[in-house]
Design a protein around this motif. Structure first.
Motif, PDB file in Angstrom:
ATOM      1  N   MET B   1       0.911  -1.059  -0.026  1.00 21.52           N
ATOM      2  CA  MET B   1       0.013  -0.099   0.122  1.00 21.52           C
ATOM      3  C   MET B   1       0.805   1.404   0.066  1.00 21.52           C
ATOM      4  N   ASP B   2       0.564   2.276  -0.789  1.00 19.19           N
ATOM      5  CA  ASP B   2       1.208   3.317  -0.993  1.00 19.19           C
ATOM      6  C   ASP B   2       0.325   4.434  -1.255  1.00 19.19           C
ATOM      7  N   PHE B   3      -0.539   5.061  -0.160  1.00 23.76           N
ATOM      8  CA  PHE B   3      -1.675   5.792  -0.625  1.00 23.76           C
ATOM      9  C   PHE B   3      -0.959   7.291  -0.262  1.00 23.76           C
ATOM     10  N   GLN B   4      -0.206   7.613  -1.334  1.00 26.06           N
ATOM     11  CA  GLN B   4       0.304   9.118  -1.433  1.00 26.06           C
ATOM     12  C   GLN B   4       0.554   9.376  -2.802  1.00 26.06           C
ATOM     13  N   PRO B   5       0.574  10.493  -3.358  1.00 26.02           N
ATOM     14  CA  PRO B   5       0.646  10.742  -4.826  1.00 26.02           C
ATOM     15  C   PRO B   5       1.878  10.394  -5.332  1.00 26.02           C
ATOM     16  N   THR B   6       2.102   9.889  -6.554  1.00 23.70           N
ATOM     17  CA  THR B   6       3.391   9.309  -7.153  1.00 23.70           C
ATOM     18  C   THR B   6       3.930  10.819  -7.859  1.00 23.70           C
ATOM     19  N   GLN B   9       1.946  12.145 -10.436  1.00 20.38           N
ATOM     20  CA  GLN B   9       0.646  12.986  -9.858  1.00 20.38           C
ATOM     21  C   GLN B   9       1.279  14.346  -9.357  1.00 20.38           C
ATOM     22  N   PRO B  69      -7.764   9.215 -10.429  1.00 12.55           N
ATOM     23  CA  PRO B  69      -6.817   9.655  -9.390  1.00 12.55           C
ATOM     24  C   PRO B  69      -6.316  11.220  -9.975  1.00 12.55           C
ATOM     25  N   ARG B 227     -10.157  15.953   1.534  1.00  6.00           N
ATOM     26  CA  ARG B 227      -9.128  15.492   0.286  1.00  6.00           C
ATOM     27  C   ARG B 227      -8.654  14.038   0.022  1.00  6.00           C
ATOM     28  N   THR B 228      -8.591  13.535   1.321  1.00  5.16           N
ATOM     29  CA  THR B 228      -8.337  12.110   1.684  1.00  5.16           C
ATOM     30  C   THR B 228      -9.317  11.257   0.955  1.00  5.16           C
ATOM     31  N   ALA B 229     -10.652  11.850   1.398  1.00  7.28           N
ATOM     32  CA  ALA B 229     -11.944  10.850   0.788  1.00  7.28           C
ATOM     33  C   ALA B 229     -12.144  11.045  -0.775  1.00  7.28           C
ATOM     34  N   TYR B 231      -9.516  11.417  -2.821  1.00  7.53           N
ATOM     35  CA  TYR B 231      -8.508  10.483  -3.600  1.00  7.53           C
ATOM     36  C   TYR B 231      -8.802   8.992  -3.438  1.00  7.53           C
ATOM     37  N   VAL B 235      -9.341   6.293  -6.384  1.00  7.11           N
ATOM     38  CA  VAL B 235      -8.629   5.082  -6.536  1.00  7.11           C
ATOM     39  C   VAL B 235      -9.829   3.911  -6.736  1.00  7.11           C
ATOM     40  N   THR B 236     -10.677   3.776  -5.858  1.00  6.53           N
ATOM     41  CA  THR B 236     -11.774   2.922  -5.749  1.00  6.53           C
ATOM     42  C   THR B 236     -12.958   3.077  -6.490  1.00  6.53           C
TER      43      THR B 236
END
Lengths: 387, 314
Positions: B1-6, B9, B69, B227-229, B231, B235-236
């Motif tokens: 899991m890497d829930f941060q912008p690439t 991005q 995303p 913002r987290t919600a 993103y 993603v989902t």
């Protein structure tokens, strides 16, 4: 932005689930909330099982006896143990999450060898002697004095809000070793000591909370002698030593609780459906909103954990943002629970009623909401400090 | 899991911010408020050329080939800059309505409840409808969101039917609108913090008073959670997560603008300050695609569904 778990992480989760499924049925019955010796034995027994299975000190560095797990693995561990209904960290909290990590980071080889293994094995319990009656949000103004007498400190003062004091072996104690003066600001002159709780002069007086139970205590110190060798870090450097502890919090502090709150929401929906309250659109919409909020809080947890993983385990200051949102959502959750129950919410036999009472501490403990907002405003947003 | 912008991005965000600051900065915003037009065709084509509308069209079909995303990141920046026009509807129309992908066509949608349609006079098409309906202009609260009242026409999709009800557009429209709201919410935090740091009363910046700084802190908390919600929903793509994202982002934007207005004091009540533009646009977006009531009911239904299933791990 990737929310999928790696093969290694999925494997870690699968093995943990298997172990939990096998181990949890073997646990003894839970002691009653007021049976402190029983609670100590139960919590230490659980820690011993974690130790034997290789899950003790998961997030501790390997050279301190930990497993060196990534923040994501720690997240999975906390999520799965909560889902499976495993025991909470309980009496092991301070040892595993505050005192232990501090000693791991700042202690000498001898201090690490003396104090860390018993925490991991589930042999010893630690409590925290930080807050004082006149030093709460303004912790650095603490006044408990430690005066050198040969190779001992002689300590006099009092501490408050000390959880597990009645059953602890050790106390991580902040004391003033140098008085505040024009030259010495209050953050200097503090030292960090490991104090044995059975030392002469230590008196513990339980404090009863508004929930009726004794979750913490006052600790009175009357000329307690503690060896200088028990000091971790340099004399007068205890404030910095204490702040190091906080850096072990990697965004995972409330993982289990968020999982538990989402399960509670499911229970509220079922109960509301059964007793007809679900037909009230106002209540139904509040439940829907909370479901959305706790979903978002779970995502924020994953966000913070990923952030700390990228920075090599150092947490961001996003923890304050999370705590502010979470503590208020939790209080709202149990207020809604009371609406679902109606008058039955006045009965202490309802599990949610006790949770409602204990939720009142969430906006106070571990930094009040007001202090958290100061942190967010000053350290994240860069607003000026007030005069 | 890497829930941060690439890295990509982050670069995308920086690129869009640069483009919008250069092409639609504060002066351009105020010029369009004072004299229009609400939709600048030149800007629209430039956005099209930059890939704003064709972002999610596959590269093999001439698009940019990115996903939701990335679209969320890009729309967050557009919300921050208060770019006017039916950005979401035209983005959704890319590959469906000719010219939408390139930004040569302006496409609006029946994304508001009731009988109001935004940008009807500026639009070449309405997403999911045959032709443009007739409408009477309405004096709009947001100076950059002109509104028309339209009458129902037999057969064609109409506003009263909701935003192309039952189509896949609703969820994506709600998500991208939520991203616009988050951008606006974060911008109002910046505006409030800057003003509170500069404005002095009682011999110190007002931002040193806890009543003011705590209000700013709460603005940030709401914006960060939203913002987290957004993103996560990007993603989902799950309907419940999209509903939560819209609900929280609407609140973050509307309450953020309200709190910012309060920090600005009397200046916040003037036409000259930009705060009212954020607030009025946030009000418009809150009515688009998925209202708070709809989102909460959708979430409640999903909660009940999940509660009636056995816990998979339990």
């Amino acid at each position: 932005m990737d929310l999928t778990y790696t093969a290694e992480e999925r494997d870690f989760r699968a093995r943990l689930r298997e172990w939990l499924a096998k181990t949890l049925p073997e646990l003894p019955a839970r002691p009653s909330p007021d049976d402190w010796p029983g609670r100590r034995a139960y919590d230490l027994g659980w820690q011993r099982r974690l130790y034997e299975a290789g899950y003790a000190g998961l997030h501790w560095p390997v050279d301190a006896g930990g497993r060196g797990a990534t923040p994501t693995q720690h997240l999975i561990f906390l999520e799965e143990t909560e889902r499976a209904g495993a025991p909470y960290v309980g009496a092991n909290f301070v040892g595993l999450l505050h005192a232990g990590p501090t000693i791991a980071a700042e202690g000498t080889a001898g201090q690490r060898a003396r104090w860390l293994p018993p925490v991991l094995r589930g042999d010893e319990v630690w409590c925290q002697g930080f807050s004082e009656p006149d030093a709460g949000s303004d912790l650095a103004s603490l006044r408990t004095r430690a005066v050198r007498d040969g190779d001992h400190y002689v300590i006099t003062g009092s501490k408050i809000w000390t959880s597990h004091a009645e059953v602890a072996d050790w106390c991580e104690l902040l004391v003033r070793t140098q008085p505040v003066s024009a030259e010495v600001p209050k953050h200097r002159g503090i030292s960090w000591l490991a104090m044995p709780m059975d030392a002469p002069g230590v008196t513990v007086r339980p404090l009863r909370t508004l929930a009726g139970s004794t979750e913490f205590a006052e600790v009175f110190l009357d000329e307690v002698r503690v060896p200088v060798a028990n000091r971790v870090g340099a004399e007068n450097d205890g404030w910095r030593v204490t702040m190091v502890t906080l850096s072990f919090e990697r965004g995972t502090a409330f993982v289990g609780e968020v999982v538990a709150c989402r399960r509670t929401l499911g229970g509220l929906a079922r109960t509301a459906k059964a007793n007809g309250r679900w037909d009230d659109p106002v209540l139904r919409r509040r439940l829907g909103r909370l479901y959305g909020e706790f979903g978002a809080l779970w995502r924020l947890t994953q966000w913070n954990v990923s952030e700390s993983e990228r920075s090599g385990g150092v947490p961001g200051i996003g923890g304050s943002v999370f705590k502010l949102a979470y503590s208020h959502a939790r209080q709202e959750l149990y207020d809604v629970a009371a609406e679902v129950l109606g008058a039955a919410s006045l009965s202490l036999d309802e599990e949610w009623t006790l949770e409602r009472l204990s939720s009142l501490s969430y906006t106070i403990a571990a930094g009040t909401s007001q202090i958290q907002r100061n942190i967010v405003a000053e350290r994240i947003l860069g607003l000026p400090k007030g005069r | 899991m890497d829930f941060q912008p690439t890295e990509e991005q982050r670069d995308l965000r920086a690129g869009v911010r640069d483009l919008l600051e250069g092409r639609y900065g504060r002066e351009a915003l105020r010029a369009s408020v004072d004299s229009g037009p609400a939709v600048d065709r030149g800007l629209w084509r430039e956005l099209g050329a930059a890939g704003f509308f064709a972002l999610r069209i596959p590269e093999s079909e001439g698009g940019v080939g990115l996903g939701l995303p990335e679209a969320a990141v890009v729309f967050e920046e557009a919300g921050r800059a208060l770019v006017p026009g039916p950005l979401v509807a035209t983005h959704l129309a890319a590959g469906v309505v000719p010219g939408a992908a390139a930004g040569t066509a302006v496409v609006t949608a029946f994304d508001l409840g009731g009988d109001l349609v935004a940008y009807l006079a500026e639009a070449d098409a309405v997403l999911g409808a045959d032709g443009l309906p007739d409408g009477e202009p309405v004096r709009a609260a947001d100076p950059l969101t002109p509104l028309h009242r339209v009458r129902r026409r037999g057969g064609a999709a109409a506003p009263g039917d909701g935003p192309a009800q039952g189509s896949a557009y609703v969820s994506e429209g709600a998500l991208l609108t939520a991203a616009l709201q988050v951008g606006s919410a974060l911008r109002t935090v910046e505006l409030a913090v800057r003003y509170a740091g500069e404005r002095e009363q009682f011999g110190q910046p007002i931002g040193a008073f806890q009543a003011v700084k705590h209000s700013c802190a709460q603005m940030l908390v709401r914006a960060e959670v939203a913002r987290t919600a957004v993103y996560a929903a990007a993603v989902t793509g799950e309907p419940g997560e999209v509903a939560a994202a819209k609900l929280l982002a609407d609140e973050a934007a509307v309450r953020g603008a309200r709190d910012c207005l309060q920090v600005y004091g009397g200046m916040g009540f003037t036409w000259e300050a930009d705060v009212h533009l954020h607030l009025k646009r946030a009000w418009v977006r809150a009515e688009q695609w998925r209202t708070a009531a709809e989102a909460e009911e959708l979430l409640a239904a999903e909660l009940l569904d999940s509660a009636e299933l056995p816990d998979p791990a339990g």
